[in-house]
Scaffold this motif. Structure first.
Motif, PDB file in Angstrom:
ATOM      1  N   SER A  24       0.830  -1.216   0.000  1.00 26.90           N
ATOM      2  CA  SER A  24       0.000   0.000   0.000  1.00 26.90           C
ATOM      3  C   SER A  24       0.858   1.257   0.000  1.00 26.90           C
ATOM      4  O   SER A  24       0.556   2.231  -0.680  1.00 26.90           O
ATOM      5  N   ILE A  25       1.957   1.234   0.735  1.00 24.96           N
ATOM      6  CA  ILE A  25       2.861   2.390   0.808  1.00 24.96           C
ATOM      7  C   ILE A  25       3.514   2.621  -0.554  1.00 24.96           C
ATOM      8  O   ILE A  25       3.535   3.736  -1.076  1.00 24.96           O
ATOM      9  N   ILE A  26       4.040   1.553  -1.131  1.00 22.21           N
ATOM     10  CA  ILE A  26       4.769   1.648  -2.393  1.00 22.21           C
ATOM     11  C   ILE A  26       3.823   2.006  -3.528  1.00 22.21           C
ATOM     12  O   ILE A  26       4.114   2.892  -4.344  1.00 22.21           O
ATOM     13  N   ASP A  27       2.682   1.347  -3.591  1.00 21.76           N
ATOM     14  CA  ASP A  27       1.710   1.612  -4.649  1.00 21.76           C
ATOM     15  C   ASP A  27       1.234   3.066  -4.602  1.00 21.76           C
ATOM     16  O   ASP A  27       1.162   3.733  -5.640  1.00 21.76           O
ATOM     17  N   ASP A  28       0.918   3.561  -3.414  1.00 17.43           N
ATOM     18  CA  ASP A  28       0.471   4.946  -3.264  1.00 17.43           C
ATOM     19  C   ASP A  28       1.550   5.914  -3.726  1.00 17.43           C
ATOM     20  O   ASP A  28       1.270   6.892  -4.421  1.00 17.43           O
ATOM     21  N   CYS A  29       2.782   5.647  -3.369  1.00 14.37           N
ATOM     22  CA  CYS A  29       3.883   6.533  -3.759  1.00 14.37           C
ATOM     23  C   CYS A  29       4.047   6.555  -5.274  1.00 14.37           C
ATOM     24  O   CYS A  29       4.146   7.623  -5.881  1.00 14.37           O
ATOM     25  N   ILE A  30       4.064   5.378  -5.882  1.00 11.90           N
ATOM     26  CA  ILE A  30       4.264   5.303  -7.327  1.00 11.90           C
ATOM     27  C   ILE A  30       3.138   6.009  -8.082  1.00 11.90           C
ATOM     28  O   ILE A  30       3.379   6.731  -9.046  1.00 11.90           O
ATOM     29  N   LYS A  31       1.912   5.832  -7.613  1.00 12.67           N
ATOM     30  CA  LYS A  31       0.760   6.393  -8.322  1.00 12.67           C
ATOM     31  C   LYS A  31       0.490   7.857  -8.010  1.00 12.67           C
ATOM     32  O   LYS A  31      -0.030   8.583  -8.855  1.00 12.67           O
ATOM     33  N   ASN A  32       0.832   8.314  -6.805  1.00 14.91           N
ATOM     34  CA  ASN A  32       0.370   9.632  -6.376  1.00 14.91           C
ATOM     35  C   ASN A  32       1.437  10.647  -6.011  1.00 14.91           C
ATOM     36  O   ASN A  32       1.117  11.811  -5.820  1.00 14.91           O
ATOM     37  N   HIS A  33       2.676  10.233  -5.866  1.00 16.02           N
ATOM     38  CA  HIS A  33       3.711  11.173  -5.437  1.00 16.02           C
ATOM     39  C   HIS A  33       4.786  11.308  -6.496  1.00 16.02           C
ATOM     40  O   HIS A  33       5.210  10.313  -7.075  1.00 16.02           O
ATOM     41  N   LYS A  34       5.209  12.496  -6.711  1.00 12.94           N
ATOM     42  CA  LYS A  34       6.325  12.763  -7.621  1.00 12.94           C
ATOM     43  C   LYS A  34       7.437  13.395  -6.796  1.00 12.94           C
ATOM     44  O   LYS A  34       7.299  14.504  -6.305  1.00 12.94           O
ATOM     45  N   HIS A  35       8.515  12.675  -6.620  1.00 13.30           N
ATOM     46  CA  HIS A  35       9.643  13.180  -5.852  1.00 13.30           C
ATOM     47  C   HIS A  35      10.670  13.752  -6.816  1.00 13.30           C
ATOM     48  O   HIS A  35      10.947  13.165  -7.856  1.00 13.30           O
ATOM     49  N   ASP A  36      11.207  14.902  -6.473  1.00 12.47           N
ATOM     50  CA  ASP A  36      12.209  15.541  -7.323  1.00 12.47           C
ATOM     51  C   ASP A  36      13.483  14.721  -7.404  1.00 12.47           C
ATOM     52  O   ASP A  36      14.158  14.689  -8.419  1.00 12.47           O
ATOM     53  N   SER A  37      13.820  14.076  -6.316  1.00 12.75           N
ATOM     54  CA  SER A  37      15.018  13.245  -6.301  1.00 12.75           C
ATOM     55  C   SER A  37      14.878  12.177  -5.227  1.00 12.75           C
ATOM     56  O   SER A  37      14.037  12.281  -4.341  1.00 12.75           O
ATOM     57  N   VAL A  38      15.702  11.175  -5.346  1.00 11.93           N
ATOM     58  CA  VAL A  38      15.714  10.081  -4.378  1.00 11.93           C
ATOM     59  C   VAL A  38      17.035  10.175  -3.621  1.00 11.93           C
ATOM     60  O   VAL A  38      18.092  10.284  -4.241  1.00 11.93           O
ATOM     61  N   PRO A  39      16.978  10.167  -2.302  1.00 11.20           N
ATOM     62  CA  PRO A  39      18.232  10.251  -1.543  1.00 11.20           C
ATOM     63  C   PRO A  39      19.188   9.107  -1.881  1.00 11.20           C
ATOM     64  O   PRO A  39      18.757   7.982  -2.123  1.00 11.20           O
ATOM     65  N   ALA A  40      20.453   9.409  -1.920  1.00 10.28           N
ATOM     66  CA  ALA A  40      21.464   8.385  -2.133  1.00 10.28           C
ATOM     67  C   ALA A  40      21.524   7.498  -0.894  1.00 10.28           C
ATOM     68  O   ALA A  40      21.295   7.960   0.222  1.00 10.28           O
TER      69      ALA A  40
END
Length: 125
Positions: A103-119
């Motif tokens: 649920s966490i991953i699916d929601d993020c992929i479908k609804n959130h746009k992150h400018d960058s991913v931390p290294a």
């Protein structure tokens, strides 16, 4: 809580588990990895809570792989590593992974746009 309340509560929990198992996430793709990194505190909390049942749901080989990835700590690390994210798909079946944190991953992929991913660290040292 009365008997009827217990039945309703149990049925709700079962429905929640069944519904959450419907996620079709390929844990080897980059998007789920990025989502896990972005939402690691939530992922860790849910995954740590599920660890006591790991021995019941995983084969001996999967359990050994998970223990190796967790470095014998019995909980997920405070920060994910490349080695951990690379190894989890081989240690935990997709259906279990989806049920726990889908649920966490699916929601993020479908609804959130992150400018960058931390290294993150490689974890291969």
């Amino acid at each position: 809580m009365g008997f009827l309340g217990t039945i309703v509560s149990t049925a709700g929990a079962a429905a929640s588990i069944i519904t959450s198992a419907d996620y079709d996430i390929d844990w080897k793709e980059q998007a789920p990895r990025d989502a896990a990194i972005q939402h690691w505190p939530e992922v860790k909390k849910k995954a740590d809570a599920a660890l006591p049942l790991a021995g019941l749901r995983l084969t001996a080989e999967q359990k050994a792989k998970l223990d190796e990835l967790l470095k014998g700590e019995g909980v997920f690390p405070e920060e994910p590593t490349e080695a951990l994210l690379d190894g989890l798909p081989d240690a935990i079946p997709s259906a279990s992974f989806n049920r726990i944190v889908g649920s966490i991953i699916d929601d993020c992929i479908k609804n959130h746009k992150h400018d960058s991913v931390p290294a993150i660290a490689s974890g291969k040292e």
